[in-house]
Design a protein around this motif. Structure first.
Motif, PDB file in Angstrom:
ATOM      1  N   SER A 144     -15.956  -5.421   4.652  1.00  0.00           N
ATOM      2  CA  SER A 144     -17.052  -4.479   4.433  1.00  0.00           C
ATOM      3  C   SER A 144     -16.547  -3.101   4.028  1.00  0.00           C
ATOM      4  O   SER A 144     -17.316  -2.149   3.990  1.00  0.00           O
ATOM      5  CB  SER A 144     -17.898  -4.363   5.712  1.00  0.00           C
ATOM      6  OG  SER A 144     -17.099  -3.926   6.805  1.00  0.00           O
ATOM      7  N   GLY A 145     -15.256  -2.986   3.740  1.00  0.00           N
ATOM      8  CA  GLY A 145     -14.719  -1.716   3.269  1.00  0.00           C
ATOM      9  C   GLY A 145     -14.422  -0.722   4.378  1.00  0.00           C
ATOM     10  O   GLY A 145     -14.492   0.489   4.160  1.00  0.00           O
ATOM     11  N   LYS A 146     -14.067  -1.217   5.568  1.00  0.00           N
ATOM     12  CA  LYS A 146     -13.748  -0.290   6.669  1.00  0.00           C
ATOM     13  C   LYS A 146     -12.540   0.576   6.331  1.00  0.00           C
ATOM     14  O   LYS A 146     -12.462   1.724   6.753  1.00  0.00           O
ATOM     15  CB  LYS A 146     -13.491  -1.079   7.955  1.00  0.00           C
ATOM     16  CG  LYS A 146     -14.737  -1.713   8.556  1.00  0.00           C
ATOM     17  CD  LYS A 146     -14.480  -2.299   9.932  1.00  0.00           C
ATOM     18  CE  LYS A 146     -13.666  -3.573   9.869  1.00  0.00           C
ATOM     19  NZ  LYS A 146     -14.426  -4.721   9.365  1.00  0.00           N
ATOM     20  N   SER A 147     -11.577   0.017   5.574  1.00  0.00           N
ATOM     21  CA  SER A 147     -10.374   0.802   5.279  1.00  0.00           C
ATOM     22  C   SER A 147     -10.709   2.044   4.454  1.00  0.00           C
ATOM     23  O   SER A 147     -10.146   3.117   4.675  1.00  0.00           O
ATOM     24  CB  SER A 147      -9.337  -0.059   4.558  1.00  0.00           C
ATOM     25  OG  SER A 147      -9.872  -0.587   3.368  1.00  0.00           O
ATOM     26  N   LEU A 148     -11.638   1.914   3.523  1.00  0.00           N
ATOM     27  CA  LEU A 148     -12.031   3.099   2.750  1.00  0.00           C
ATOM     28  C   LEU A 148     -12.752   4.112   3.623  1.00  0.00           C
ATOM     29  O   LEU A 148     -12.656   5.320   3.394  1.00  0.00           O
ATOM     30  CB  LEU A 148     -12.941   2.705   1.581  1.00  0.00           C
ATOM     31  CG  LEU A 148     -12.273   2.314   0.264  1.00  0.00           C
ATOM     32  CD1 LEU A 148     -13.322   2.137  -0.814  1.00  0.00           C
ATOM     33  CD2 LEU A 148     -11.232   3.336  -0.166  1.00  0.00           C
ATOM     34  N   ALA A 149     -13.478   3.633   4.633  1.00  0.00           N
ATOM     35  CA  ALA A 149     -14.221   4.534   5.511  1.00  0.00           C
ATOM     36  C   ALA A 149     -13.292   5.524   6.193  1.00  0.00           C
ATOM     37  O   ALA A 149     -13.671   6.669   6.449  1.00  0.00           O
ATOM     38  CB  ALA A 149     -15.000   3.730   6.559  1.00  0.00           C
ATOM     39  N   TYR A 150     -12.059   5.096   6.507  1.00  0.00           N
ATOM     40  CA  TYR A 150     -11.130   6.062   7.111  1.00  0.00           C
ATOM     41  C   TYR A 150     -10.118   6.597   6.106  1.00  0.00           C
ATOM     42  O   TYR A 150      -9.644   7.723   6.226  1.00  0.00           O
ATOM     43  CB  TYR A 150     -10.424   5.464   8.330  1.00  0.00           C
ATOM     44  CG  TYR A 150      -9.605   4.216   8.105  1.00  0.00           C
ATOM     45  CD1 TYR A 150      -8.372   4.250   7.456  1.00  0.00           C
ATOM     46  CD2 TYR A 150     -10.043   2.981   8.578  1.00  0.00           C
ATOM     47  CE1 TYR A 150      -7.618   3.115   7.265  1.00  0.00           C
ATOM     48  CE2 TYR A 150      -9.291   1.831   8.402  1.00  0.00           C
ATOM     49  CZ  TYR A 150      -8.079   1.898   7.744  1.00  0.00           C
ATOM     50  OH  TYR A 150      -7.328   0.761   7.547  1.00  0.00           O
ATOM     51  N   LEU A 151      -9.765   5.803   5.077  1.00  0.00           N
ATOM     52  CA  LEU A 151      -8.739   6.257   4.134  1.00  0.00           C
ATOM     53  C   LEU A 151      -9.205   7.444   3.295  1.00  0.00           C
ATOM     54  O   LEU A 151      -8.418   8.365   3.032  1.00  0.00           O
ATOM     55  CB  LEU A 151      -8.340   5.111   3.207  1.00  0.00           C
ATOM     56  CG  LEU A 151      -7.107   4.302   3.593  1.00  0.00           C
ATOM     57  CD1 LEU A 151      -6.834   3.224   2.564  1.00  0.00           C
ATOM     58  CD2 LEU A 151      -5.895   5.211   3.746  1.00  0.00           C
ATOM     59  N   ARG A 191       0.780  -0.950   1.415  1.00  0.00           N
ATOM     60  CA  ARG A 191       0.658  -1.278  -0.007  1.00  0.00           C
ATOM     61  C   ARG A 191      -0.661  -0.753  -0.567  1.00  0.00           C
ATOM     62  O   ARG A 191      -0.716  -0.190  -1.670  1.00  0.00           O
ATOM     63  CB  ARG A 191       0.742  -2.793  -0.208  1.00  0.00           C
ATOM     64  CG  ARG A 191       2.128  -3.383  -0.112  1.00  0.00           C
ATOM     65  CD  ARG A 191       2.159  -4.834  -0.561  1.00  0.00           C
ATOM     66  NE  ARG A 191       1.427  -5.706   0.362  1.00  0.00           N
ATOM     67  CZ  ARG A 191       1.979  -6.350   1.384  1.00  0.00           C
ATOM     68  NH1 ARG A 191       3.275  -6.213   1.619  1.00  0.00           N
ATOM     69  NH2 ARG A 191       1.252  -7.123   2.164  1.00  0.00           N
ATOM     70  N   ALA A 192      -1.734  -0.915   0.213  1.00  0.00           N
ATOM     71  CA  ALA A 192      -3.057  -0.489  -0.261  1.00  0.00           C
ATOM     72  C   ALA A 192      -3.133   1.024  -0.417  1.00  0.00           C
ATOM     73  O   ALA A 192      -3.635   1.531  -1.431  1.00  0.00           O
ATOM     74  CB  ALA A 192      -4.124  -0.983   0.715  1.00  0.00           C
ATOM     75  N   VAL A 193      -2.625   1.758   0.571  1.00  0.00           N
ATOM     76  CA  VAL A 193      -2.744   3.213   0.507  1.00  0.00           C
ATOM     77  C   VAL A 193      -1.845   3.784  -0.587  1.00  0.00           C
ATOM     78  O   VAL A 193      -2.213   4.762  -1.262  1.00  0.00           O
ATOM     79  CB  VAL A 193      -2.438   3.855   1.877  1.00  0.00           C
ATOM     80  CG1 VAL A 193      -0.972   3.788   2.228  1.00  0.00           C
ATOM     81  CG2 VAL A 193      -2.903   5.305   1.911  1.00  0.00           C
TER      82      VAL A 193
END
Length: 762
Positions: A56-63, A99-101
């Protein structure tokens, strides 16, 4: 499960335009509503937990807020600017997120310097990370053992710490979660020493009361964002019960085909059809077995295809894990049999199907694993393959217990003295403890400090408590709850280190004669040296697996709470458990048929923990038509089934808990059934059982009564870890006994008042 449409929003105005452009370059024009809301709270200085579905895109919510803040800080005159710390429960997830960040931050130039700092990080890279990295990705273990004890070397990083990201925070439960809660309090204390007060950003799978769990984990008020606004493809979810075989197991019970064999067949079929799949398995051994069986069956049809299936589990060497992760990301691997080491958020986009070999213990984990498929928005398949035990059998015949029930609350107890005491020592070694620290570490702290002084671990000088020993205080405890030195598994003929196993698990997994699987190869344990923590193994090809058997005795130390159940009593308190592994069974790989039993001579282990127990009186036994000949079997059967059913009501695994049933217990002077936490000091599971006892034991009775077998089988009352060889057991007696017991069952509050008070504390 039908597809779901999403709702878009806009990023808060404080987000740097460069970061928004970097996100848009990845094909994301607008955030989902929950992402924007979480980012807004983070930028406002509120700690926040995002508890939404998988992918659900939680990583973008904090990144996005983290990157925006780091970018702004890079323009500060002091050079380094703001820093952020990311914590993941597994090394694989931290590496994946790095890797993502890095990919997201590439357009931002050198402003964001992300690096993984864990046990696999080369020594020559560590100093650079301490001095120059502004986004450090690690795990709670390294924070506990490496970063906090060496905080002077991290002073510039901690002084500038703006955000602490805690990913997959729903996994921090039980003893592990309680340890992590105290590690985070130690982190907050050191940050305050350096003048920082970081904001905590937590990401969780869908869970009940996520803000309550997050508050108990961090000790801070936390805002909850749980309205999932992301779209989702259609998910077809199948419940799969393996068929009965013509074989008979212990006491003549019918035997189902194993979930391991059934899952291997399904993985074989999916791989042949080119379907990218992951099979999640409960144990390391199970992951290896499924991988081996699948490879053998594929080799008979298409030998090159067999090389596109592998196993992934903890205990591998770092280079083995990294190679598997690369192969999975590249698509070189088509099928994977994995433990939960791969469940936790690792981006395996493009998966079409997920197989779940046995209920994973909680509904939260079930949906987390199922959500690995269909991450790109396409339709997907999830299959739960039931094991032959009471809970799995209950669930495949009562799907409403999965699909119509909310996910569980996360259970942890930071005030457990067995957890808190070593962290007070570690904190005192980092900085002497003062009276002001008592509030931070919780109400049990004041009581423990004098005890630690009496044990000559701490010493009071003027107004502070100091660590007195030469050894490292952080080494007093293993935050994963295992304790002790890990046992090294060494190939006897070559001296090659294959991997490790926790000391607590060594008696049952690497005892002499045990079958050990590693990277598709089978080994037999030649010897286990507990003094030197080494198990010597030899490559072999036995046609069986091994299962350890043990015996258990229990004594009541203190009864905290008790309530009447008719004439009987329901109790909760402290107990001492003495356990000894006495033998192991050899079972045929595919069918589970018992081939024989071998005695073992291992020392007993003693555990002080928490338990729930219930007693019945003579009058209740008369009403249930339980005579002395069947009493032991009725109690024993009820104990087995209740242990099997408890994971439906508490966030535990069947292997996290144990039980004992005794026709006349010396402490209660009545027939008694105990269910206890399998961790020193308790883990909160028995307490949860006490407060849900009516529903828990009602489901237990239904699971036994509805089973089609005549005298008991693994689907209802037989246990795979019974030290008495599932003898005696009396199925009908257990049903009658539970029926009478439940007649007098009171309604108990779901949440004890003392826990409510804890939640509002430090």
């Amino acid at each position: 499960m039908p597809p779901r449409a999403g709702r878009h929003a806009v990023w808060p105005a404080e987000i740097r335009p460069e970061v928004i452009a970097a996100v848009q370059a990845c094909g994301i024009e607008h955030p989902w509503a929950h992402q924007a809301r979480a980012a807004e709270h983070a930028l406002d200085g509120d700690s926040v937990v995002v508890a939404t579905g998988t992918a659900s895109g939680k990583s973008l919510a904090y990144l996005v807020p983290v990157l925006s803040t780091l970018l702004e800080g890079s323009e500060a005159p002091n050079g380094r600017g703001a820093t952020a710390l990311y914590l993941a429960p597994t090394k694989a997830l931290a590496a994946d997120q790095c890797r993502a960040v890095r990919g997201l931050a590439r357009p931002l130039g050198s402003a964001v310097r992300a690096a993984v700092y864990d046990g696999d990080t080369p020594v020559e890279e560590r100093e650079w990370i301490r001095q120059y990295a502004n986004y450090v990705l690690t795990n709670p273990d390294m924070l506990h053992r490496g970063i906090l004890p060496s905080h002077p070397r991290w002073s510039s990083f901690l002084r500038a710490l703006k955000y602490v990201v805690i990913d997959e925070c729903h996994t921090y439960r039980g003893v592990f979660g309680s340890h992590v809660a105290q590690v985070l309090r130690r982190l907050r204390r050191l940050c305050a020493r350096y003048g920082a007060s970081p904001v905590f950003l937590l990401a969780s799978a869908t869970a009940a009361q996520p803000s309550v769990a997050a508050r108990r984990l961090t000790g801070l008020p936390v805002v909850e964002v749980a309205d999932d606004a992301s779209p989702r493809g259609e998910l077809v979810f199948a419940l799969w019960e393996p068929p009965l075989t013509e074989l008979h197991g212990e006491k003549g019970a019918p035997v189902r085909r194993t979930a391991t064999a059934e899952t291997a067949d399904l993985l074989t079929d999916l791989t042949l059809q080119g379907v990218r799949s992951v099979a999640f398995v409960r144990s390391r051994r199970g992951a290896e077995l499924i991988s081996v069986i699948t490879q053998e069956r594929l080799a008979e049809i298409d030998r090159p295809l067999a090389r596109r299936v592998a196993a992934y589990r903890g205990g591998y060497l770092p280079e083995e894990r990294r190679a598997l992760e690369r192969a999975l990301h590249s698509g070189e691997l088509l099928g994977l049999a994995a433990t939960t080491a791969l469940e936790l958020g690792v981006d395996v986009s493009g998966l079409d199907a997920v197989l779940i070999a046995g209920y994973p213990g909680t509904r939260a984990s079930l949906w987390q694993q199922a959500g690995r498929a269909g991450r790109a928005g396409q339709g997907a398949l999830a299959v739960l393959v039931a094991r032959d035990d009471p809970l799995d059998t209950f669930l495949v015949h009562h799907p409403e217990a999965l699909f119509d029930q909310p996910v569980e609350s996360t259970v942890l107890d930071p005030d457990n003295p067995y957890v808190l005491a070593p962290h007070l020592c570690a904190a005192a070694a980092e900085l002497p403890l003062t009276d002001e620290d008592v509030e931070l570490f919780g109400p049990a702290c004041a009581e423990l400090l004098p005890q630690l002084e009496a044990a000559k671990l701490l010493r009071r000088r003027t107004k502070a408590w100091h660590w007195t020993r030469r050894e490292r205080a952080a080494d007093l405890t293993d935050i994963r709850g295992g304790g002790g030195r890990p046992v090294q598994i060494v190939e006897a003929d070559t001296g090659r280190l294959l991997g490790t196993v926790d000391e607590a698990a060594a008696h049952t997994t690497v005892h002499e004669g045990a079958v050990h699987l590693h990277q598709g190869r089978t080994y037999l344990v030649r010897s286990l040296d507990l003094d030197d923590s080494v198990a010597l193994v030899q490559e072999a090809d036995p046609p069986y697996t091994t299962v350890a058997r043990d015996t258990t005795a229990i004594s009541v130390l203190e009864t905290d709470t008790e309530v009447p159940w008719g004439d009987g009593r329901l109790c909760y308190g402290s107990v001492e458990v003495t356990n000894q592994v006495v033998s192991f069974l050899r079972r045929r790989v595919i069918t589970g048929e018992v081939l024989g039993e071998t005695k073992l001579d291992l020392p007993p282990r003693t555990l002080r923990t928490r338990a729930v127990w219930w007693t019945v009186t003579e009058d209740q036994l008369d009403e249930a038509r339980i005579n002395p000949e069947i009493l032991g079997g009725a109690l024993h059967a009820a104990e087995h089934a209740s242990i099997g059913m408890l994971p439906l009501f508490a966030t535990c695994d069947r292997w996290d808990i144990g039980g004992v049933s005794i026709p006349l217990h010396p402490d209660t002077l009545l027939p008694t059934v105990f269910v206890y936490d399998g961790h020193p000091g308790g883990a909160g599971f028995a307490e949860r059982a006490f407060h849900t006892a009516r529903a828990w034991l009602t489901a237990t009775r239904e699971a036994i009564a509805s089973c089609e077998c005549d005298a008991g089988c693994p689907s209802c009352i037989q246990s795979p870890k019974c030290g008495n060889g599932n003898d005696p057991l009396h199925k009908r007696g257990a049903v009658r006994l539970l029926t009478v017991l439940l007649k007098g069952a009171p309604e108990l509050p779901e949440q004890p008042e003392e826990l409510e008070e804890k939640e509002g504390g430090a």
